[in-house]
Design an enzyme around this catalytic site. Structure first.
Site, PDB file in Angstrom:
ATOM      1  N   GLU A  40       9.929  -2.016  -0.322  1.00 23.49           N
ATOM      2  CA  GLU A  40       8.562  -2.011   0.240  1.00 23.49           C
ATOM      3  C   GLU A  40       7.906  -3.392   0.064  1.00 23.49           C
ATOM      4  O   GLU A  40       8.060  -4.014  -0.996  1.00 23.49           O
ATOM      5  CB  GLU A  40       7.732  -0.974  -0.534  1.00 23.49           C
ATOM      6  CG  GLU A  40       6.282  -0.867  -0.112  1.00 23.49           C
ATOM      7  CD  GLU A  40       5.449   0.002  -1.072  1.00 23.49           C
ATOM      8  OE1 GLU A  40       5.753   0.064  -2.286  1.00 23.49           O
ATOM      9  OE2 GLU A  40       4.490   0.636  -0.594  1.00 23.49           O
ATOM     10  N   LYS A 111       3.260   3.956   6.432  1.00 20.57           N
ATOM     11  CA  LYS A 111       3.181   4.772   5.207  1.00 20.57           C
ATOM     12  C   LYS A 111       1.984   5.738   5.276  1.00 20.57           C
ATOM     13  O   LYS A 111       0.853   5.321   5.560  1.00 20.57           O
ATOM     14  CB  LYS A 111       3.035   3.832   4.010  1.00 20.57           C
ATOM     15  CG  LYS A 111       3.042   4.503   2.644  1.00 20.57           C
ATOM     16  CD  LYS A 111       2.915   3.409   1.569  1.00 20.57           C
ATOM     17  CE  LYS A 111       2.962   3.933   0.159  1.00 20.57           C
ATOM     18  NZ  LYS A 111       2.801   2.839  -0.832  1.00 20.57           N
ATOM     19  N   CYS A 146       7.626   4.590  -0.997  1.00 24.90           N
ATOM     20  CA  CYS A 146       7.093   4.514  -2.357  1.00 24.90           C
ATOM     21  C   CYS A 146       6.265   5.737  -2.758  1.00 24.90           C
ATOM     22  O   CYS A 146       6.837   6.806  -3.000  1.00 24.90           O
ATOM     23  CB  CYS A 146       6.300   3.208  -2.513  1.00 24.90           C
ATOM     24  SG  CYS A 146       6.149   2.673  -4.237  1.00 24.90           S
TER      25      CYS A 146
HETATM   26  O1  LIG Z   1       3.452   6.531  -7.486  1.00 24.37           O
HETATM   27  C1  LIG Z   1       3.674   5.572  -8.223  1.00 24.37           C
HETATM   28  O2  LIG Z   1       3.736   5.694  -9.449  1.00 24.37           O
HETATM   29  C2  LIG Z   1       3.886   4.192  -7.660  1.00 24.37           C
HETATM   30  C3  LIG Z   1       3.453   4.086  -6.228  1.00 24.37           C
HETATM   31  C4  LIG Z   1       3.361   2.688  -5.754  1.00 24.37           C
HETATM   32  O3  LIG Z   1       3.468   1.764  -6.515  1.00 24.37           O
HETATM   33  C5  LIG Z   1       3.171   2.386  -4.318  1.00 24.37           C
HETATM   34  O4  LIG Z   1       3.165   3.315  -3.493  1.00 24.37           O
HETATM   35  O5  LIG Z   1       3.050   1.198  -3.974  1.00 24.37           O
END
Ligand SMILES: O=C(O)CCC(=O)C(=O)O
Length: 265
Positions: A40, A111, A146
């Site tokens: 990402e 996203k 993510c």
């Molecule tokens: O859910 C998490 O602990 C990390 C999510 C995250 O860092 C993101 O989506 O950029």
């Protein structure tokens, strides 16, 4: 099918342009793989909030151009991770790009679940709304990014749309590495799919990254797992195992849909 997950180190001190060139070269080195996956927001780093606006690109911007060429040079399907995309109407999205081996854009996924509660990505980026699957010759990819990994209903919808291999680029922090590993396995087990989850290494914006990219099979077994540093994680897997796992242990057939009202005696 051979997949290579490139767990890119995203550290301060490297310009976006130089990282883009470095990553394009790494993609080219994966010729012979069927699918290459990047993490990402690897141009800026997922926590470099102040750079989202300044480094945002139109969909067909410099990262698109470089990755389309790298995919066709290597002759691979390329999930190029995500970019901070600036929509022509102004809003920013965290957008993943998938290219075919001829370098054509096969899919873009914005996203859906933005991370940060009332800060960071959650306020700087807009939310995508569309489920995205991509048909490859031997499997159907379901796309998520993510923080999406925490929302099982998204993955179940991807499965309903035909996904057999769930691909999750991430910039997951080291502090919650245990969640990353467990959630990747949980999504694979409950959906009886492969999960290919590719994170970043290094430290940016004072947030050490978890690394530990992981490939999980439809039974929940870990086929391969990276360490903490930059690494190319290559794994061979049989996409046919999704169908056999679902036949031999048909839990998905026992779903009870529409459980909404509490049952009271
Ligand atoms: O859910 C998490 O602990 C990390 C999510 C995250 O860092 C993101 O989506 O950029």
């Amino acid at each position: 099918m051979r997949a290579s997950l490139i767990q890119i180190a995203v550290d301060e001190g490297e310009s976006v342009e130089s990282r883009r060139r470095r990553v394009a070269a790494l993609v080219r080195e994966q010729a012979g793989a069927d699918l290459v996956v990047l993490p990402e927001l690897w141009t800026t780093g997922a926590f470099a909030f102040e750079e989202f606006g300044s480094e945002a690109e139109p969909l067909e911007g410099p990262t698109y151009e470089a990755m389309a060429k790298a995919a066709s040079d290597a002759g691979v399907w390329l999930h190029a991770g995500s970019i901070p995309e600036r929509d022509p109407d102004g809003p920013l999205y965290n957008t993943s790009l998938v290219f075919s081996p001829s370098g054509d854009l096969a899919a873009a996924y914005r996203k859906i679940h933005r991370f940060g509660f009332d800060k960071g990505e959650a306020v700087l980026m807009s939310a995508g709304e569309d489920l995205v699957t991509v048909r490859l010759p031997d499997t159907t990819l379901g796309l998520a990014t993510c923080y999406d990994l925490r929302f099982p209903e998204l993955f179940r919808s991807l499965v309903d749309a035909g996904a057999e291999t769930l691909v999750v680029p991430a910039g997951w922090p080291e502090r919650r590495r245990a969640h990353w590993t467990l959630l990747a396995q949980a999504r694979a087990i409950e959906n009886q799919t492969f999960v290919l989850a590719c994170g970043t290494a290094g430290t940016h914006a004072r947030v050490p990254q978890a690394g530990h990219s992981i490939v999980v099979d439809p039974w929940g077994e870990v086929l391969a797992e990276a360490g903490a540093d930059q690494e190319v994680l290559t794994v061979d897997f049989d996409p046919g195992r999704v169908a056999t796992t679902r036949e031999q242990f048909p839990a998905l057939k026992d779903r009870v849909l529409g459980i909404t009202t509490p049952h009271r005696r």
